[in-house]
Design a protein around this motif. Structure first.
Motif, PDB file in Angstrom:
ATOM      1  N   ASP A 105       0.804  -1.226   0.000  1.00 53.31           N
ATOM      2  CA  ASP A 105       0.000   0.000   0.000  1.00 53.31           C
ATOM      3  C   ASP A 105       0.838   1.278   0.000  1.00 53.31           C
ATOM      4  N   ALA A 106       2.155   1.138  -0.248  1.00 48.40           N
ATOM      5  CA  ALA A 106       3.004   2.335  -0.227  1.00 48.40           C
ATOM      6  C   ALA A 106       2.553   3.310  -1.317  1.00 48.40           C
ATOM      7  N   LYS A 107       2.527   4.595  -0.958  1.00 58.52           N
ATOM      8  CA  LYS A 107       2.026   5.636  -1.876  1.00 58.52           C
ATOM      9  C   LYS A 107       3.193   6.384  -2.500  1.00 58.52           C
ATOM     10  N   PRO A 108       2.958   7.069  -3.627  1.00 65.23           N
ATOM     11  CA  PRO A 108       4.064   7.773  -4.296  1.00 65.23           C
ATOM     12  C   PRO A 108       4.889   8.636  -3.348  1.00 65.23           C
ATOM     13  N   ILE A 138      15.690   1.895  -4.041  1.00 63.20           N
ATOM     14  CA  ILE A 138      14.331   2.372  -3.787  1.00 63.20           C
ATOM     15  C   ILE A 138      14.083   2.386  -2.278  1.00 63.20           C
ATOM     16  N   ALA A 139      13.842   3.602  -1.768  1.00 56.67           N
ATOM     17  CA  ALA A 139      13.572   3.746  -0.334  1.00 56.67           C
ATOM     18  C   ALA A 139      12.088   3.987  -0.133  1.00 56.67           C
ATOM     19  N   ILE A 140      11.552   3.381   0.915  1.00 58.09           N
ATOM     20  CA  ILE A 140      10.178   3.655   1.315  1.00 58.09           C
ATOM     21  C   ILE A 140      10.229   4.139   2.758  1.00 58.09           C
ATOM     22  N   LYS A 141       9.686   5.305   2.988  1.00 58.53           N
ATOM     23  CA  LYS A 141       9.648   5.891   4.339  1.00 58.53           C
ATOM     24  C   LYS A 141      10.989   5.772   5.044  1.00 58.53           C
ATOM     25  N   ASN A 142      12.039   6.307   4.437  1.00 60.15           N
ATOM     26  CA  ASN A 142      13.381   6.395   5.062  1.00 60.15           C
ATOM     27  C   ASN A 142      14.261   5.163   4.959  1.00 60.15           C
ATOM     28  N   TYR A 268      17.085   7.295   4.330  1.00 61.38           N
ATOM     29  CA  TYR A 268      17.077   7.577   2.891  1.00 61.38           C
ATOM     30  C   TYR A 268      15.934   8.490   2.466  1.00 61.38           C
ATOM     31  N   HIS A 269      15.466   9.358   3.384  1.00 59.03           N
ATOM     32  CA  HIS A 269      14.402  10.294   2.980  1.00 59.03           C
ATOM     33  C   HIS A 269      14.997  11.402   2.108  1.00 59.03           C
TER      34      HIS A 269
END
Ligand code: A2P
Ligand code: MG
Ligand code: MG
Ligand code: MG
Length: 308
Positions: A105-108, A138-142, A268-269
């Motif tokens: 469910d990760a969003k752009p 590819i980082a998701i939320k840091n 990684y934000h």
């Protein structure tokens, strides 16, 4: 199927094909002979291959995913590229796999893509082309979650040139066969072009049976994954988030660990400092914390000045 796949799966699937296309550009620039070297700083060259590969990768990803933040090593690039450099096709084999529940469910706005179009530029200019990789992290939320490591000059047994390794936390890895390093040795892989006295001190404390000096963060992590080394030690600032995001994700998707030399993960934000101020320590065993503690605290504290 393709359009319904979760965003992380589509980004990974396009990144696989885009990294391959960038690899062709990197081989072509070398073949044509004029590398167009520019010095960005001390021991920090950039070539026409770095510039062109970055334009190809970022233009392709930005066209398909316009609302996702992408940060490339070579700064702002002209994204008006020829059609041949625009990759739009997703890797269908990758897309057939199930997306791990954590990322479904990760969003752009949760994503940052870190692009190192050519890792190991110094080695590329010196003819050590097997050290060269293309890195898309590819980082998701840091956190570093997914990664592509493409080796443009890897000679496959089929005769084909180049191979593409991917890793996604929760799913695993593909494109290579993981091998455990020898149990009765301790082999370190480290820099061949960015050493200093403090870094050497950190390497020496391990009393390794062998120290491999090779270029690039991507190539060193591949050495860990293929059982050629037990640990990657880089006890100096200098490498950046685009050097470690993809290698960290691929290594950790395979069960290894990549942190700074204090054993802490980098963030990684999009606003994080680019420099990995406290170096890199990566390992494949389950003794990462023991390795951290082998490096004397005063050495660890002396590396870099900022916690990133
Ligand atoms: N002092 C530095 N200045 C610029 N880039 C660095 C520096 N140290 C490391 N790097 C980047 O990290 C990679 C791994 O470092 P090393 O090979 O020394 O272990 C290098 O190939 C380089 O990436 P790049 O080639 O993409 O510029
Ligand atoms: Mg560089
Ligand atoms: Mg690099
Ligand atoms: Mg680079």
């Amino acid at each position: 199927m393709t359009t319904n796949a979760p965003l992380i799966m589509r980004i990974m699937a396009l990144s696989i094909n885009t990294a391959k296309r960038a690899g062709v550009i990197i081989r072509d620039v070398l073949k044509q002979g004029d590398l167009g070297i520019v010095d960005k700083g001390k021991n920090d060259p950039q070539t026409e291959a770095d510039r062109s590969a970055q334009r190809c990768i970022i233009a392709s990803l930005a066209k398909k995913f316009p609302s996702i933040k992408i940060i490339g090593e070579e700064g702002g690039s002209d994204l008006n590229v020829c059609d041949e450099w625009l990759v739009g096709e997703l890797d269908e084999t990758f897309l057939k796999q199930d997306c791990p529940a954590d990322w479904r469910d990760a969003k752009p706005e949760d994503f940052v893509i870190w692009v190192d179009p050519l890792d190991g530029t110094a080695e590329y200019t010196q003819g050590f082309v097997e050290h060269v990789t293309v890195l898309i992290g590819i980082a998701i939320k840091n956190s570093a979650v997914g990664g592509i490591i493409h080796q443009p000059f890897y000679q496959q047994s089929s005769g084909e040139l180049g191979r593409t390794i991917w890793g996604l936390k929760g799913l695993g890895t593909g494109g290579f066969t993981a091998v455990k390093p020898p149990a009765n040795e301790f082999i370190i892989t480290t820099t061949r072009s960015h050493s200093n006295a403090l870094h050497q001190k950190a390497v020496d404390v391990f009393n390794a049976s062998k120290v491999l000096k090779v270029g690039g963060a991507g190539f060193k992590v591949l050495q860990l994954l293929e059982g050629k080394a037990h640990a990657y030690v880089f006890a100096t600032p200098g490498c950046k988030k685009w050097d470690t995001c993809a290698p960290e994700a691929v290594l950790e998707a395979s069960g290894g660990t990549l942190t700074n030399i204090n054993g802490e993960h980098y963030e990684y934000h999009e606003n994080v400092e680019h420099v990995n101020g406290r170096g890199v320590l990566a390992s494949v065993g389950n003794n990462h914390q023991e390795l951290v503690e082998k490096i004397p605290l005063e050495v660890r504290q002396a590396v870099g000045t900022k916690q990133t």
